[in-house]
Design an enzyme around this catalytic site. Structure first.
Site, short mmCIF file in Angstrom:
data_model
loop_
_atom_site.label_atom_id
_atom_site.label_comp_id
_atom_site.label_asym_id
_atom_site.label_seq_id
_atom_site.Cartn_x
_atom_site.Cartn_y
_atom_site.Cartn_z
N GLY A 53 5.89 25.92 18.17
CA GLY A 53 5.50 24.77 17.22
C GLY A 53 4.10 24.55 17.25
CD GLU A 95 11.30 30.56 22.61
OE1 GLU A 95 11.56 29.76 21.83
OE2 GLU A 95 12.30 30.90 23.33
NE ARG A 98 5.00 27.37 12.16
CZ ARG A 98 5.85 26.91 11.26
NH1 ARG A 98 5.34 26.84 10.27
NH2 ARG A 98 7.13 27.04 11.51
NE ARG A 135 6.73 27.39 6.56
CZ ARG A 135 5.79 26.50 6.25
NH1 ARG A 135 4.67 26.75 5.24
NH2 ARG A 135 5.80 25.47 7.02
CB CYS A 166 16.23 31.02 -13.31
SG CYS A 166 17.39 31.46 -12.18
CE1 TYR A 195 9.44 31.29 11.23
CE2 TYR A 195 7.11 30.09 11.37
CZ TYR A 195 8.45 30.65 12.04
OH TYR A 195 8.61 30.19 13.53
C1 LIG Z 1 13.68 28.53 19.38
C2 LIG Z 1 12.17 28.60 18.72
N1 LIG Z 1 11.32 28.95 19.39
C3 LIG Z 1 10.07 29.25 18.58
C4 LIG Z 1 10.10 29.06 17.26
C5 LIG Z 1 8.51 29.42 16.77
O1 LIG Z 1 8.20 27.96 15.97
P1 LIG Z 1 6.71 28.06 15.55
O2 LIG Z 1 6.58 29.02 14.36
O3 LIG Z 1 6.50 26.59 14.83
O4 LIG Z 1 5.86 28.36 16.59
C6 LIG Z 1 11.16 28.80 16.67
C7 LIG Z 1 11.22 28.46 15.37
O5 LIG Z 1 11.96 27.53 14.39
C8 LIG Z 1 12.29 28.40 17.34
O6 LIG Z 1 13.31 28.05 16.49
#
Ligand SMILES: Cc1ncc(COP(=O)(O)O)c(C=O)c1O
Length: 244
Positions: A53, A95, A98, A135, A166, A195
């Site tokens: 996130g 985790e 992006r 997106r 289209c 993404y």
């Molecule tokens: C469980 C989980 N972890 C990590 C991420 C990575 O999110 P971000 O790209 O916003 O860091 C996501 C993305 O939706 C996710 O669903």
């Protein structure tokens, strides 16, 4: 807990987060949960994963937090909670999605038709769109763009960059002020490293573009341009129907 070996807890609180407070709250919630598990089942939690996130810069107004601030705030808060609840300090996992790769990507499009609707807007239509970047259509995500072959041009106008599907929603960037664009120009849209390909589709039978890695003056194709044959290679016409 008999027969259960609890390895850890996981959460993911959202995406494009530019403040530290939501992570602090997530840590507080997860550590409190770990303390309840400890109390009720006498089980320590070896790992806690706080998800991703971490916001990145896509366009004006996005102000990413330094990674160090995120890491230190989460770590300090875990330590504080571990002391409060008298828990072993868990291994912390994150985790990042992006924030690893998003800013590294730039998508290049060829400009095709240009359609001016006086008093409404001028559409610049490119040879890609929602199939390589869903997106904007999905989340109204905002991006910045430039005319890659005329970066220094100062003769600007407001245009809307549209994809070639289209769909009225196939807009990549709405009302952006950029150097005047002509058919044949190359438009670059920035921060498309995450993404894009992973959420891409073959809608309208559009093949996926190739991906080129550029490093230290070298360039390498790291994902091949898709062919029309590849798009239909899994299609099967039942023998029954072939005879008709
Ligand atoms: C469980 C989980 N972890 C990590 C991420 C990575 O999110 P971000 O790209 O916003 O860091 C996501 C993305 O939706 C996710 O669903």
């Amino acid at each position: 807990m008999e027969n259960i070996s609890l390895m850890g807890l996981h959460c993911h609180i959202g995406s494009q987060i530019f403040e530290i407070q939501p992570y602090i709250e997530a840590v507080n919630v997860m550590m409190k949960f770990a303390s309840i598990i400890k109390k009720e089942f006498e089980a320590d939690i070896p790992e806690i994963d706080f998800g991703g996130g971490f916001g990145i810069y896509y366009s004006d107004g996005d102000s990413p937090l330094p990674k160090k601030v995120i890491a230190e705030s989460i770590t300090d808060c875990v330590k504080k909670n571990a002391d409060i609840y008298n828990l072993k300090r868990p291994c912390i996992l994150v985790e990042p999605g992006r924030s690893i790769i998003g800013n590294a990507g730039t998508t290049l499009y060829n400009v095709g038709a240009i359609k001016n609707i006086p008093g409404i807007r001028k559409y610049v239509i490119v040879d890609g769109g929602m199939t390589d970047n869903i997106r904007p259509a999905l989340y109204r995500a905002k991006y910045e763009a430039a005319v890659a072959n005329r970066m220094n041009s100062s003769d600007c106008e407001v245009v809307t960059i549209a994809g070639k599907c289209c769909e009225s929603g196939d807009i990549l960037v709405k009302d952006i002020n950029m150097p005047k664009v002509n058919t044949g120009d190359i438009i670059s849209i920035f921060s498309t490293g995450a993404y894009g390909l992973s959420m891409s589709s073959n809608y309208n039978g559009i093949p996926k573009p190739c991906v080129v890695l550029v490093n230290d003056g070298g360039s390498y194709v790291i994902s091949k341009r898709e062919t029309y044959d590849e798009i239909i290679e899994n299609d099967i016409i039942p023998d029954e129907l072939k005879r008709i």
